[in-house]
Enzyme design. Structure first.
Site, PDB file in Angstrom:
ATOM      1  N   TYR A  82     -15.122 -15.216 -19.945  1.00  0.00           N
ATOM      2  CA  TYR A  82     -16.402 -14.867 -19.346  1.00  0.00           C
ATOM      3  C   TYR A  82     -16.629 -13.358 -19.381  1.00  0.00           C
ATOM      4  CZ  TYR A  82     -20.313 -15.042 -16.052  1.00  0.00           C
ATOM      5  OH  TYR A  82     -21.553 -14.931 -15.479  1.00  0.00           O
ATOM      6  N   SER A 108     -23.864  -9.951 -16.805  1.00  0.00           N
ATOM      7  CA  SER A 108     -23.189 -10.193 -15.535  1.00  0.00           C
ATOM      8  C   SER A 108     -22.578  -8.891 -15.044  1.00  0.00           C
ATOM      9  CB  SER A 108     -22.080 -11.231 -15.707  1.00  0.00           C
ATOM     10  OG  SER A 108     -21.269 -11.332 -14.552  1.00  0.00           O
TER      11      SER A 108
END
Length: 245
Positions: A152, A139
């Site tokens: 995350y 990401s």
């Protein structure tokens, strides 16, 4: 000629979004695919692709699921050439002091441990065939911080570093490992986030829009194919320019 003709692939997180788009593209390019998800939605995805795709229900944080999905590739299609470690969860949005240990552990287990387990057990199968390509979904959150998303961000930072590490370990043995770093992409995960969070991300994206799952699938096909045969250890943002300023 189809770009993935003769290849066998496993795609995790295949029930929706980027995973579903990549399953469809892999099949269109001639691969035989095991579509893996925990939701059950992978059944419909596989059915749309026909006999060259089978569904497997599993949780990537569990070693038995990892072994099972890879065994399905070997049993049904004869081996493994491509692994797309795409399954992931967002976790809650909360400042670190308010982020529960259970939530942190779960995000790490799916997003990071799942990638580790996928590579650990896929590599021996790929070595049997002389090599292969592993594509991991990291990401842009592995490059820049997103307050409120400690689990995350930590998990995706780990995925990026693990990608480079495993690429270095196996480059001489024919296995390439690369990561895709999506920005704001139009998926169920993104749509479930607070609107102001997504609006802020889009506003900071130089191209001024959200990305599509197909734009991730396009890169996944290239990295999985022999067209990228001299590429390994890369971390490629697909973020509309978010991380360049």
């Amino acid at each position: 000629m189809a770009r993935l003709a003769g290849k066998v692939a496993v795609v995790t997180g295949a029930g929706s979004g980027m995973g579903a788009a990549t399953v469809a593209r892999f099949c269109q390019e001639g691969a035989r695919v095991v579509a893996v998800d925990s939701s059950g939605a992978q059944e419909d995805i596989a059915a749309r692709c026909g006999e060259q795709c089978i569904a497997y229900q599993g949780d990537v944080s569990q070693v038995n699921s990892i072994r099972g999905m890879l065994a399905a590739a070997a049993e049904h299609f004869g081996g493994l050439d491509i692994l797309f470690n795409n399954a992931g969860i967002q976790g809650p949005i909360a400042d670190t002091a308010d982020y529960s240990e259970d939530d942190f552990d779960r995000v790490i287990a799916v997003n990071l441990k799942g990638v580790f387990l996928g590579m650990k057990y896929a590599i021996p199968l790929m070595l049997e065939r002389g090599g292969g390509s592993i594509v991991n979904t990291s990401s842009m959150a592995s490059l820049v911080s997103f307050p409120g998303m400690s689990g995350y961000c930590a998990s995706k930072g780990g995925v990026s570093m693990l990608t480079k590490l495993v690429a270095a370990e196996y480059a001489a043995r024919g296995i390439r490992v690369n990561a895709i770093l999506p920005g704001a992409i139009d998926t169920g995960m993104t749509r479930a986030m607070p609107k102001d969070y997504i609006d802020g991300a889009v506003a900071a994206t130089l191209m001024g829009r959200i990305g599509t799952p197909d734009e991730i699938a396009n890169l996944a096909v290239f990295l999985a194919s022999d067209e990228s045969s001299f590429i390994t250890g890369t971390l490629t943002p697909v973020d509309g320019g978010y991380t360049i300023v």
